[in-house]
Structures are given as C-alpha cells and as structure tokens.
Write a protein that holds these residues in place. Structure first.
Motif, PDB file in Angstrom:
ATOM      1  N   ALA A 151       0.828  -1.046  -0.040  1.00 39.82           N
ATOM      2  CA  ALA A 151      -0.032  -0.102   0.003  1.00 39.82           C
ATOM      3  C   ALA A 151       0.690   1.411   0.041  1.00 39.82           C
ATOM      4  O   ALA A 151       0.585   2.367  -0.886  1.00 39.82           O
ATOM      5  N   VAL A 152       1.919   1.147   1.018  1.00 38.26           N
ATOM      6  CA  VAL A 152       2.881   2.475   0.780  1.00 38.26           C
ATOM      7  C   VAL A 152       3.392   2.689  -0.451  1.00 38.26           C
ATOM      8  O   VAL A 152       3.464   3.657  -1.100  1.00 38.26           O
ATOM      9  N   GLU A 153       3.778   1.607  -1.075  1.00 36.94           N
ATOM     10  CA  GLU A 153       4.574   1.596  -2.536  1.00 36.94           C
ATOM     11  C   GLU A 153       3.353   2.379  -3.485  1.00 36.94           C
ATOM     12  O   GLU A 153       3.714   3.061  -4.338  1.00 36.94           O
ATOM     13  N   ALA A 154       2.360   1.666  -3.477  1.00 41.50           N
ATOM     14  CA  ALA A 154       1.223   2.161  -4.391  1.00 41.50           C
ATOM     15  C   ALA A 154       1.257   3.502  -4.268  1.00 41.50           C
ATOM     16  O   ALA A 154       0.964   4.402  -5.003  1.00 41.50           O
TER      17      ALA A 154
ATOM     18  N   LEU B  77      10.822  27.648   4.246  1.00 44.74           N
ATOM     19  CA  LEU B  77       9.971  26.669   4.873  1.00 44.74           C
ATOM     20  C   LEU B  77      10.237  25.632   4.385  1.00 44.74           C
ATOM     21  O   LEU B  77      10.523  24.346   5.344  1.00 44.74           O
ATOM     22  N   ILE B  78      10.038  25.242   3.213  1.00 44.72           N
ATOM     23  CA  ILE B  78      10.210  23.875   2.725  1.00 44.72           C
ATOM     24  C   ILE B  78      11.723  23.174   3.027  1.00 44.72           C
ATOM     25  O   ILE B  78      11.842  22.093   3.477  1.00 44.72           O
ATOM     26  N   PRO B  79      12.803  24.040   2.647  1.00 45.54           N
ATOM     27  CA  PRO B  79      14.136  23.391   3.030  1.00 45.54           C
ATOM     28  C   PRO B  79      14.145  23.160   4.187  1.00 45.54           C
ATOM     29  O   PRO B  79      14.909  22.161   5.056  1.00 45.54           O
ATOM     30  N   TRP B  80      13.646  23.903   5.501  1.00 46.69           N
ATOM     31  CA  TRP B  80      13.653  23.728   6.787  1.00 46.69           C
ATOM     32  C   TRP B  80      13.034  22.704   7.236  1.00 46.69           C
ATOM     33  O   TRP B  80      13.363  21.783   8.074  1.00 46.69           O
ATOM     34  N   MET B  81      11.877  22.191   6.554  1.00 43.13           N
ATOM     35  CA  MET B  81      11.201  20.984   6.750  1.00 43.13           C
ATOM     36  C   MET B  81      11.830  19.757   6.483  1.00 43.13           C
ATOM     37  O   MET B  81      12.008  18.894   6.979  1.00 43.13           O
ATOM     38  N   LEU B  82      12.570  19.942   5.198  1.00 38.62           N
ATOM     39  CA  LEU B  82      13.547  18.981   4.849  1.00 38.62           C
ATOM     40  C   LEU B  82      14.545  18.569   5.721  1.00 38.62           C
ATOM     41  O   LEU B  82      14.956  17.505   5.960  1.00 38.62           O
ATOM     42  N   HIS B  83      15.280  19.737   6.142  1.00 43.52           N
ATOM     43  CA  HIS B  83      16.321  19.427   7.030  1.00 43.52           C
ATOM     44  C   HIS B  83      15.880  18.934   8.347  1.00 43.52           C
ATOM     45  O   HIS B  83      16.493  17.768   8.869  1.00 43.52           O
ATOM     46  N   ARG B  84      14.850  19.139   9.019  1.00 44.93           N
ATOM     47  CA  ARG B  84      14.308  18.559  10.031  1.00 44.93           C
ATOM     48  C   ARG B  84      14.110  17.314   9.771  1.00 44.93           C
ATOM     49  O   ARG B  84      14.172  16.140  10.808  1.00 44.93           O
ATOM     50  N   LEU B  85      13.522  16.761   8.555  1.00 45.24           N
ATOM     51  CA  LEU B  85      13.037  15.326   8.398  1.00 45.24           C
ATOM     52  C   LEU B  85      14.209  14.757   8.362  1.00 45.24           C
ATOM     53  O   LEU B  85      14.290  13.555   8.950  1.00 45.24           O
ATOM     54  N   PHE B 202       7.688   9.709   4.130  1.00 45.34           N
ATOM     55  CA  PHE B 202       9.092   9.235   4.511  1.00 45.34           C
ATOM     56  C   PHE B 202       9.092   8.163   5.540  1.00 45.34           C
ATOM     57  O   PHE B 202       9.771   7.285   5.527  1.00 45.34           O
ATOM     58  N   PHE B 203       8.252   8.586   6.476  1.00 48.02           N
ATOM     59  CA  PHE B 203       8.305   7.531   7.854  1.00 48.02           C
ATOM     60  C   PHE B 203       7.621   6.519   7.306  1.00 48.02           C
ATOM     61  O   PHE B 203       7.939   5.324   7.868  1.00 48.02           O
ATOM     62  N   GLN B 204       6.545   6.255   6.607  1.00 50.77           N
ATOM     63  CA  GLN B 204       5.772   5.290   6.113  1.00 50.77           C
ATOM     64  C   GLN B 204       6.522   4.436   5.163  1.00 50.77           C
ATOM     65  O   GLN B 204       6.506   3.046   5.622  1.00 50.77           O
ATOM     66  N   ILE B 209      10.158  -0.451   4.298  1.00 51.28           N
ATOM     67  CA  ILE B 209      11.103  -1.313   3.609  1.00 51.28           C
ATOM     68  C   ILE B 209      12.658  -0.755   4.475  1.00 51.28           C
ATOM     69  O   ILE B 209      13.450  -1.236   3.993  1.00 51.28           O
ATOM     70  N   ASP B 210      12.325  -0.199   5.556  1.00 52.33           N
ATOM     71  CA  ASP B 210      13.580  -0.125   6.593  1.00 52.33           C
ATOM     72  C   ASP B 210      14.519   0.802   5.639  1.00 52.33           C
ATOM     73  O   ASP B 210      15.625   0.707   5.852  1.00 52.33           O
ATOM     74  N   SER B 211      14.361   1.830   4.620  1.00 48.44           N
ATOM     75  CA  SER B 211      15.216   2.534   4.042  1.00 48.44           C
ATOM     76  C   SER B 211      14.445   3.344   3.349  1.00 48.44           C
ATOM     77  O   SER B 211      13.184   3.432   3.076  1.00 48.44           O
ATOM     78  N   LEU B 212      15.061   4.377   2.719  1.00 46.39           N
ATOM     79  CA  LEU B 212      14.194   5.422   2.003  1.00 46.39           C
ATOM     80  C   LEU B 212      14.999   5.347   0.465  1.00 46.39           C
ATOM     81  O   LEU B 212      14.731   6.294  -0.438  1.00 46.39           O
ATOM     82  N   ASP B 213      15.277   4.116   0.079  1.00 47.43           N
ATOM     83  CA  ASP B 213      15.771   3.764  -1.099  1.00 47.43           C
ATOM     84  C   ASP B 213      14.692   3.196  -2.109  1.00 47.43           C
ATOM     85  O   ASP B 213      14.171   2.181  -1.898  1.00 47.43           O
ATOM     86  N   VAL B 214      13.726   4.196  -2.609  1.00 52.17           N
ATOM     87  CA  VAL B 214      12.645   3.968  -3.398  1.00 52.17           C
ATOM     88  C   VAL B 214      12.744   2.669  -4.313  1.00 52.17           C
ATOM     89  O   VAL B 214      11.705   2.218  -4.903  1.00 52.17           O
ATOM     90  N   ASP B 215      14.071   2.570  -4.661  1.00 47.96           N
ATOM     91  CA  ASP B 215      14.164   1.624  -5.802  1.00 47.96           C
ATOM     92  C   ASP B 215      13.843   0.098  -5.084  1.00 47.96           C
ATOM     93  O   ASP B 215      13.388  -0.906  -6.052  1.00 47.96           O
ATOM     94  N   ARG B 216      13.769   0.144  -3.801  1.00 47.23           N
ATOM     95  CA  ARG B 216      13.295  -1.214  -3.311  1.00 47.23           C
ATOM     96  C   ARG B 216      12.014  -1.264  -3.141  1.00 47.23           C
ATOM     97  O   ARG B 216      11.476  -2.312  -2.910  1.00 47.23           O
TER      98      ARG B 216
END
Lengths: 490, 244
Positions: A151-154, B77-85, B202-204, B209-216
């Motif tokens: 679901a997250v991927e979608a 604002l957006i750079p600050w939010m990204l920094h915090r994230l 980002f958190f979801q 998948i335990d990383s933020l590498d969307v290739d996975r």
C-alpha cells in the motif's frame, strides 16, 4: 448560486468536522449525512440549471455539460458513503488500521468530494488545476491507509507519478495564460474558461498546440491513459475499496472532463490553421492505445481489483477516443458512456469489496464459488461484469453501440480495432469471472454482512438507461453535446 | 523606473535565471542530501529574486507579493522542513551513490537544448524581454523530472518535485506577469500540503522497507505478481493476522 454554494461548502464543513470527530460510529453516519446534503444540493443545482439555463459568475460556471457530472459525482459519493459505513467498520474491526486512520479516511473522503466538485464547477483553469492536484493530495493518504508495504509503495507511486503529470499540466496552463495575454484585455480574466472560449479563435495556434500537448499529458495521467497509467492499478488495488469505487467512478471522469474542456479551446484556436483536428487526433491516438493495451493486460491480472482497474483504463480509453473523434454522435455516446461506466464500475468495486471479504483475499485464484456462498454478491458481480462488458440490456451496450456507429461513419477502419478490443476485453473479464462466481466454494467460506442496496440502485439505473433513456436525460445530454460540438444530435 | 535603467535590470534577470538553471544541475548531481537541500533553498531564493526584479521592471505590484511568498515557502519553509526530516530520519550524513553521473548531466544538457527548441513559437512572438526565460524554466521543469527518474532516494525525489514547482513558477512569472493571485495561492497551498504529506510518507516508507531507497519499492510490478500471489496477496484482514 445558493445551491452551488451548499454543494461546495457541505463537503468542506464535513471534512473539517470529521477530522476531529473521534467515535467511529457517528463518523460513518455523519459521512453519509454530509453526502446526502451534497447530493440534495447538487440535485437542486441540476434542477435550477435545467429550468433556467447556465449559472455563470464569481468565477464559477455551471452549464449542461458539467452539471450532469456534478449530479453524477454527488450521487456516487452518496451511494459509496452508504456502502463505506459498514464496510470500513468491518475493516476496522478486523484489521485495525488504527482509529486515527479512520478519522483521516472520513475527513479525506469529504475533502476529495470537495475537490471533485470544485474542479467541475470552477470556470478558472488555474483553480481547476489546483482542485485536481488537491484530489491527489486528498486520496494519497487513503491509498496507504492499510500501511502494508504494497500500500505504501502504491501510494508513493501514485503521489510521484500524478505529481509529475499534474506539474506538466500546470506548464500547459501557464502557456494557455500566455496565449490569452494577447487576446484578453483584462489580464486577470486570462484563465477564465468562458472568456477564453469566446476568444478561442484569436488564441495563437502555435502556443495553444504546445500547451495542449502538456495539458493532455498532465491531465491524461489522471485519466489513466497509457503510457501514463502505471499508478492507476496500484492505487486502485491497494487502497480501501470505497476509495477504488470513487477513484474509478469520479476522479477519472473529472480528469477527462478537464481534457474535453481544453480540447474545446484548442479546437477553436486551431480552426483556421493547417491541422485543425490535431487535438482530436491526439485524443484518438492515446484513447485507442489505452483501450487496446488495457484490454490485453486484463488477461494477465491475478488481483481482482487490479483487473477491474485495467477495465477502467480500457473504458476511459474508449471515451477519450470518442471525444477525439468529435461529432455529435460520438460525443453523445461518450457522455452517455461516462454516465453508465461510472455507475457500473462503482457498483463493481462495491461488490468486489464484499467478495474480497468473503474470500479473505483479493487473489482471483482464491475467490471461488461466490454464488453458492452468498448469492447476492455472486449474482451482483456476474450481472455487473456482464453490464461492463457491454451485454445488451444494459446502458453500456447502448453507448458502445453509439460509439461504434459513429466510428463506422467517420473512420470505418478503426471499427475493426474497436471491435477486436471489445472482444479481447470481454474474454479477459469472463475467463477470470467464471470460476469466481460459479464453482465450488472452498471449505469454511462464510457469507459476510453486505449492504447490496447501492449496487442494486446503480445496476437498476444502468439497466434503465439501456432499455430506454428517459426523454429529459436525452435532451440534457443533447444540450451538452451541442455545447461541446456546436451541433445537435436529436 | 526610468527607461535607461531597463536594460541593466533585464540583464540582471537573465543572469539570475541562468543561475537558477545552474542550481538545477547542482541538484541533479549532488550526492550529499544536505548540500542538495541547500542548493534547493538557493534556487528558491533566486526564483524569488527574479520575480522581484520582474516586478520592478514591469510595474506589476502583485508580483512583489508572489516573490515574498516564494521566498518564504521555497527558500525557507520547505528547506527547513526537509532539514528537520533528514535529521529525524538520521539521513543528514547520507551520501547517495549516483549511477553514471556524467551521462545524466549530458541528458540534462540535451533537455536544455530541447526546451529552447520547443518554446520557439513563444520566443518568436512579440512579447516582453522575459520570454527567453520561458525556455530556462521549461528546462528547470524537465531537469526536475529527470532527477525524479534518476535519483533513487525518496528525499532527492522530493527535491526534484519541488524544483519542478520552481520551474513552473518561473515560467508563470516570465511568460506572463504571474498567474492570478487566487491561483498562485492555491498552488502554494497545494505545494505546502504536498510537502507535509511527503514528510508523512518518508516515515511510512521507512517503516515498510527500512530505508528510503525507493528502488526497493518494487513489489507491485506486473511480472513479479506471481511470486507475490504465491505468498498470498492479502486483504487487510490477512495482513492483520500476520502482524499479530
């Protein structure tokens, strides 16, 4: 005007209240209540427009073309909210998307309805863009509601692809505004569709041509046209079922509505140029490609909701093709097809939701013997799929017949492609459907509590439209046809 | 504003726009996330500066407001939010390994040329001097797109998305004198909401998948379907069972 305000403000108020309402029971009922109010106001609005012509002003415009989509949107919003109340309760009892998730769900359901209605009624192309982008933002959290990796991927795919697509549409909007600067004296009216349409003949053709390509790719992503359709099957199959029903029944229509409105502008602008039908040919090309590719992909699907989302792509492709073909007959057929497809497809998704709960899975191979386990669900699925495949007594047959006739008149050779596409899609649907509804149910499969009322109403309407289109509706669609193509059909 | 000053201001606008395009290239090839966020903030500030100068040359006062809005939203604002994230996700020292950076830069150069070719019909029209910038803004949009395709890191993809928005805003400012205010506010609102939602995602994604590498994120392909079906594509109920 008051009716329009209520139509738009009821969902906003609903979204705000539902965002803070904790208990699940009342939230479900309130969702239904707000949808009822919206539908009542939309009906009132429809009646006003039917009685006294279009409402324009304050950067809103409600004419015969969009008012019928407003009524349809509010109606499907209402029936889906009736279905979603017990359904989401069931989901909540069994899985636990947390209670907070349910608050997001109800609030975003209404926010989505608002963006749809705003996109339909606004007269400003910029606001149209904001509303369509808003629809993505409202639904993206719902796609990932169950928080499974799929679901997250979608949801991520949906977010990124639609975000990119819609960004290109904004570039097209900027170009349109640029073209308008030369023509419209008041620069702030340069994005008002009515003004642009009045001056369409003077818009610079070279700029409008470029703008339309961007706009078509942008909004076409939302329509689900191949090759920008990748997000659609994922988002439909992983999100909660009521969401699939409204995405398929409403969002795709609204995006197509935007494309048609813009095509009207571009046609006006290109009328005197060397290639006056460029926009139409582009729509026909994308539409036919989507229609055929989606029909083939139907065969390979193993997930029931994925399969029906490919069926949606197929039908949107057919409608896009028809609007591209132009002419009163094809346009009338396409408008009718929008109506019957939305009604049938949302009925199908509702039924599929129940079927998936009965079987405990969305895998087609494991859904078996629905008619024996729960006849109401099994028969509904069978009838609804027959309707969407274009079997005679239903409305889809009527509209597809009109479209085929129009194609035969205008581009006879393409009839072959359309007919074979319909046959391929039909085969794809039924080879999967047959074992699901007939056959022996697996051990221990139990019926679930299902509210089949929305399905029954939708299918009855589709049947009615197939047997006899009521006079007022035919007149109404005819007026919309006249608005789009400039000539009557009836 | 006296007419003798105009050419100078025009030159300033062109130079600023060129630097905006340059920051796009920096964003594309910057492997360090934090540095990329800084580049994005600079890009936002430059777009705001272009807007201010255009407002000064054209007597279009509502553009001052747009410039302020852009500065606050895109540069702060957006750079600050990204920094915090990135800090909360412990990504602030993250360095992404880029595949074939030279090839991607070449592709970006090709995109710039393509944009100039594409907007010829606009450039040929009699219009204000800013029309040259339309090509640059389209190039910024397309490079943002390229970045979203080429980078596998979710935060970098969001940077690509946001720099596309910068390009669009630049297009609106340069091709026309900015969109009507209600549209501009609507777009800004959408961008802000999108940023908040990106943060949620980002958190979801990391949770799933335990990383933020969307290739996975590759479970939902047509061909991989069979494997997943074998494992049982599940409705929520079954998933809950697995989760316990």
């Amino acid at each position: 005007m008051i009716a329009l305000l209520i139509t738009l403000l009821a969902p906003v108020a609903g979204a705000l209240v539902l965002a803070v309402l904790r208990p699940l029971g009342p939230a479900g009922w309130l969702n239904v209540a707000v949808s009822t109010i919206t539908f009542g106001a939309a009906a009132w609005l429809t009646w006003t427009v039917a009685a006294s012509g279009e409402i324009a002003g304050y950067s809103f415009r409600v004419d015969d073309f969009n008012v019928y989509l407003v009524a349809l949107t509010a109606f499907i919003g209402l029936t889906t909210s009736i279905f979603s109340r017990p359904y989401m309760r069931h989901v909540c009892d069994t899985v636990l998307t947390r209670k907070r998730g349910m608050r997001v769900y109800h609030s975003m359901y209404q926010a989505f309805m608002f963006t749809m209605l705003l996109a339909l009624t606004t007269d400003n192309l910029g606001v149209l863009w904001v509303a369509v982008e808003g629809a993505t933002l409202a639904t993206v959290l719902l796609v990932s509601l169950y928080r499974t990796p799929e679901a997250v991927e979608a949801a991520w795919k949906y977010f990124i692809l639609c975000g990119v697509g819609i960004a290109l549409a904004l570039f097209g909007t900027v170009l349109t505004y640029f073209a308008a600067q030369h023509v419209v004296s008041d620069p702030s009216a340069g994005l008002t569709w009515s003004t642009l349409y009045r001056h369409a003949g003077h818009l610079e053709p070279a700029v409008m041509r470029l703008a339309f390509v961007f706009l078509l790719v942008g909004y076409g992503t939302k329509v689900g046209l191949v090759p920008m359709h990748q997000w659609l099957p994922d988002a439909h199959s992983e999100g909660p079922t009521p969401m699939s029903a409204v995405l398929s029944g409403l969002l795709l229509n609204v995006a197509l509505y935007a494309v048609v409105r813009l095509k009207m502008l571009v046609d006006g602008s290109l009328a005197a140029s060397a290639a006056p039908h460029l926009a139409g040919y582009l729509l026909m090309g994308f539409g036919l490609l989507s229609f055929l590719v989606a029909g083939l992909f139907l065969h390979r699907q193993r997930d029931i909701k994925r399969m029906f989302s490919y069926s949606s792509i197929e039908h949107m492709g057919l409608m896009t093709f028809a609007f591209g073909l132009g002419g009163p007959l094809a346009t009338f057929g396409a408008l009718l097809h929008m109506l019957v497809h939305s009604l049938t497809k949302s009925a199908i998704f509702v039924t599929v939701g129940h079927a998936a709960h009965i079987a405990g899975t969305q895998s087609i191979e494991r859904i078996r013997g629905l008619i024996r386990t729960q006849p109401a669900v099994g028969w509904s699925l069978l009838i609804a799929v027959s309707a969407i495949a274009g079997f005679p007594p239903f409305g889809v047959f009527t509209s597809e017949f009109l479209l085929l006739t129009a194609t035969m008149q205008a581009q006879p050779w393409l009839t072959v492609a359309l007919l074979s596409g319909l046959a391929i899609a039909f085969a794809g649907l039924f080879r999967h459907l047959h074992p699901m509804v007939y056959g022996a149910p697996p051990e221990g499969q139990k019926p679930v509590r299902a509210n089949m009322l929305p399905v029954a109403i939708h299918l009855a309407l589709v049947l009615w439209l197939g047997l006899a289109i009521p006079g007022f509706l035919a007149q109404w669609l005819d007026r919309a046809t006249e608005l789009i193509t400039g000539s009557h059909l009836l | 504003m006296s007419p003798t000053l105009l050419p100078l201001l025009q030159q300033i606008v062109l130079v600023l726009a060129a630097i905006v395009l340059f920051t796009s290239f920096v964003l594309l090839a910057q492997a360090r996330l934090v540095a990329a966020i800084h580049a994005f903030a600079w890009q936002g500030a430059l777009v705001a500066a272009v807007t201010t100068v255009v407002a000064a040359t054209g007597q279009t006062h509502h553009l001052y407001f747009s410039a302020l809005l852009t500065l606050v939203l895109k540069a702060l604002l957006i750079p600050w939010m990204l920094h915090r994230l990135t800090r909360r996700l412990a990504l602030d020292r993250h360095v992404e390994s880029l595949h074939r950076p030279a090839l991607v830069i070449m592709a970006a150069v090709a995109l710039v040329i393509f944009s100039y070719w594409l907007v010829l019909p606009i450039v040929q029209q009699e219009m204000t001097f800013t029309r040259n910038i339309v090509a640059i803004s389209l190039a910024v949009v397309l490079i943002g797109l390229l970045m979203m395709v080429f980078r596998q890191q979710a935060v970098a993809q969001v940077l690509g998305f946001m720099s596309m928005e910068n390009g669009l805003f630049l297009a609106a400012v340069s091709a026309t004198a900015g969109m009507p205010l209600v549209v501009e506010l609507g777009v800004a609102f959408d961008v802000l909401v999108a940023m908040v939602l990106f943060g949620v995602f980002f958190f979801q994604i990391r949770e799933s998948i335990d990383s933020l590498d969307v290739d996975r994120l590759n479970r939902l392909t047509e061909t991989a379907e069979e494997g997943i079906v074998a494992a049982g594509r599940t409705t929520p109920r079954a998933v809950a069972g697995e989760d316990g």
